[in-house]
Design an enzyme around this catalytic site. Structure first.
Site, PDB file in Angstrom:
ATOM      1  N   GLN A  12      63.166 117.258  22.375  1.00 21.35           N
ATOM      2  CA  GLN A  12      63.028 118.688  21.624  1.00 21.35           C
ATOM      3  C   GLN A  12      64.140 118.819  20.676  1.00 21.35           C
ATOM      4  O   GLN A  12      65.087 118.494  20.883  1.00 21.35           O
ATOM      5  CB  GLN A  12      62.767 119.720  22.444  1.00 21.35           C
ATOM      6  CG  GLN A  12      62.420 121.028  22.056  1.00 21.35           C
ATOM      7  CD  GLN A  12      62.262 122.142  22.855  1.00 21.35           C
ATOM      8  OE1 GLN A  12      61.847 121.849  24.140  1.00 21.35           O
ATOM      9  NE2 GLN A  12      62.250 123.535  22.277  1.00 21.35           N
ATOM     10  N   SER A  99      65.652 113.338  27.393  1.00 18.81           N
ATOM     11  CA  SER A  99      65.113 114.646  27.878  1.00 18.81           C
ATOM     12  C   SER A  99      63.482 114.413  27.905  1.00 18.81           C
ATOM     13  O   SER A  99      62.557 113.264  28.607  1.00 18.81           O
ATOM     14  CB  SER A  99      65.387 115.835  27.268  1.00 18.81           C
ATOM     15  OG  SER A  99      65.055 116.999  27.853  1.00 18.81           O
ATOM     16  N   LEU A 100      62.723 115.171  26.983  1.00 14.95           N
ATOM     17  CA  LEU A 100      61.330 115.122  26.991  1.00 14.95           C
ATOM     18  C   LEU A 100      61.036 113.457  26.528  1.00 14.95           C
ATOM     19  O   LEU A 100      59.823 112.992  27.029  1.00 14.95           O
ATOM     20  CB  LEU A 100      60.740 115.828  25.797  1.00 14.95           C
ATOM     21  CG  LEU A 100      59.363 115.815  24.866  1.00 14.95           C
ATOM     22  CD1 LEU A 100      58.319 115.827  25.916  1.00 14.95           C
ATOM     23  CD2 LEU A 100      59.355 116.383  23.642  1.00 14.95           C
ATOM     24  N   ARG A 124      55.219 121.222  31.434  1.00 13.82           N
ATOM     25  CA  ARG A 124      56.705 121.184  31.445  1.00 13.82           C
ATOM     26  C   ARG A 124      57.301 122.255  30.401  1.00 13.82           C
ATOM     27  O   ARG A 124      58.171 122.921  30.673  1.00 13.82           O
ATOM     28  CB  ARG A 124      57.294 119.696  31.134  1.00 13.82           C
ATOM     29  CG  ARG A 124      58.855 119.620  30.991  1.00 13.82           C
ATOM     30  CD  ARG A 124      59.333 118.208  30.727  1.00 13.82           C
ATOM     31  NE  ARG A 124      60.556 117.804  30.709  1.00 13.82           N
ATOM     32  CZ  ARG A 124      61.471 117.767  29.823  1.00 13.82           C
ATOM     33  NH1 ARG A 124      61.033 118.307  28.622  1.00 13.82           N
ATOM     34  NH2 ARG A 124      62.672 117.507  29.847  1.00 13.82           N
ATOM     35  N   HIS A 208      68.156 122.115  31.350  1.00 13.01           N
ATOM     36  CA  HIS A 208      69.052 121.454  32.186  1.00 13.01           C
ATOM     37  C   HIS A 208      70.120 121.978  32.730  1.00 13.01           C
ATOM     38  O   HIS A 208      71.311 121.476  32.875  1.00 13.01           O
ATOM     39  CB  HIS A 208      69.714 120.247  31.305  1.00 13.01           C
ATOM     40  CG  HIS A 208      68.480 119.412  30.529  1.00 13.01           C
ATOM     41  ND1 HIS A 208      67.552 118.722  31.098  1.00 13.01           N
ATOM     42  CD2 HIS A 208      68.149 119.554  29.168  1.00 13.01           C
ATOM     43  CE1 HIS A 208      66.696 118.345  30.149  1.00 13.01           C
ATOM     44  NE2 HIS A 208      67.047 118.657  29.015  1.00 13.01           N
ATOM     45  N   GLN A 282      65.894 116.157  36.274  1.00 10.50           N
ATOM     46  CA  GLN A 282      66.138 116.113  34.892  1.00 10.50           C
ATOM     47  C   GLN A 282      66.207 117.706  34.312  1.00 10.50           C
ATOM     48  O   GLN A 282      67.013 117.922  33.293  1.00 10.50           O
ATOM     49  CB  GLN A 282      65.378 115.281  34.087  1.00 10.50           C
ATOM     50  CG  GLN A 282      65.539 114.892  32.524  1.00 10.50           C
ATOM     51  CD  GLN A 282      64.422 115.013  31.686  1.00 10.50           C
ATOM     52  OE1 GLN A 282      63.800 116.000  31.473  1.00 10.50           O
ATOM     53  NE2 GLN A 282      64.140 113.725  31.254  1.00 10.50           N
TER      54      GLN A 282
END
Length: 344
Positions: A12, A99-100, A124, A208, A282
């Site tokens: 993102q 991440s994503l 998510r 996070h 994560q």
């Protein structure tokens, strides 16, 4: 040491209005991915990606499925344009995502089907948006400090509230995450700890960090219904009536030896049975991107293919290891350029 390659996928923040439009207009493989993504999510993915508006695209619950869709479309187009005998050149030793982007890496490696991956990404994003709305929180990019100093800053600025180092992006660039008040204190105190600067980020909330625990719980329930398999074992990609693919076509980029890098451990998954706990952690733990890239470089990776919108990862790599080659594949033009280069 044998030269190796890696696929890396953005997270993102890489989104931009107009992303993927040139692919959709020119290539049937991309149209199949975008059209199927809208069926699966019920979201106006094409409008969000191609037209925005920016404020709507930037929402966490929209940006995440949109970015994943663009990355998947680029993979499908790369596959459709490659000559079969040239496909081996695009079988990287490693895949990783920020991440994503870790979900894009798992999909590219055939560890998860397109539909399951996209549904997880959509859930998510929505769960993270909800958790962020529930608690006034945010993130601050701290420049010029190492991890130990950032941890000291977090301890001083927290004052009993959640505040942790969340994103280890590159040397001297660590993002902290916590309540809004704690983030504001961290930004004000950063220079006292030797930081060259601190910037409050325009994000929905404290990603996070422990504030994302409700999102991690919701994601965990969804992950219970998903099966992950070893890399290269055979997922399928979206197929449309006018697509170049036959039903059940598979992405050719992974082999049984392809390794997926975990964000939280900066090391390979090993067994895909660890996917659920790693993906849950994560959400509430740190994303060690710098350490992940340093691990890959130590394994002999010299060329990285950044597959997805933007050039965020190429920018970070310049700070992590200037000599590493990053080939950005984010548009029809860059895709066709890479295909032509592969032919020569």
């Amino acid at each position: 040491m044998t030269m190796k390659t890696a696929f890396i996928f953005p997270g993102q923040g890489a989104q931009a209005v107009g992303m993927g439009k040139d692919l959709y207009e020119a290539l049937a493989a991309a149209r199949a991915v975008f059209d199927q993504a809208e069926v699966i999510t019920g979201l106006p993915i094409k409008r969000l990606c191609f037209e925005g508006p920016e404020e709507e695209l930037n929402r966490t619950d929209n940006a995440q499925p949109a970015i994943f869709t663009v990355s998947a479309a680029l993979l499908a187009c790369l596959d459709s344009l490659l000559e079969p005998e040239k496909a081996a050149a695009f079988r990287p030793a490693f895949m990783a995502g920020l991440s994503l982007g870790e979900y894009s890496a798992l999909y590219a490696a055939d560890c998860i089907d397109f539909s399951d991956a996209l549904r997880l990404v959509q859930l998510r994003g929505a769960a993270m948006q909800k958790a962020a709305t529930a608690v006034r929180s945010g993130m601050v990019a701290v420049m010029g400090l190492d991890e130990a100093k950032v941890n000291e800053l977090c301890q001083a600025a927290a004052q009993g509230e959640p505040l942790v180092a969340a994103n280890f992006n590159a040397p001297g660039q660590i993002v902290v995450s916590g309540t809004q008040a704690a983030c504001e204190r961290a930004a004000e105190m950063a220079k006292d700890f030797g930081a060259s600067g601190a910037t409050v980020l325009n994000v929905a909330g404290a990603f996070h960090s422990p504030i994302m625990a409700p999102a991690a719980d919701e994601l965990g329930r969804a992950l219970d219904g998903v099966s992950f398999r070893a890399p290269g074992s055979g997922g399928s990609i979206p197929c449309g009536e006018n697509d170049l693919y036959k039903a059940g076509a598979k992405l050719p980029f992974a082999t049984a030896q392809t390794e997926i890098i975990s964000n939280v451990e900066a090391a390979p998954y090993g067994c895909l049975c660890r996917a659920k706990p790693l993906l849950m952690t994560q959400l509430t733990g740190g994303v060690r991107w710098q350490q992940s890239m340093e691990f890959l470089i130590a394994q002999g990776v010299e060329t990285f293919y950044e597959i997805g919108p933007g050039r965020v990862l190429a920018g970070l790599m310049r700070r992590i290891h200037r000599k590493a080659e990053v080939v950005t594949i984010n548009s029809r033009e860059s895709l066709e350029k890479r295909i032509e280069s592969n032919k020569s």
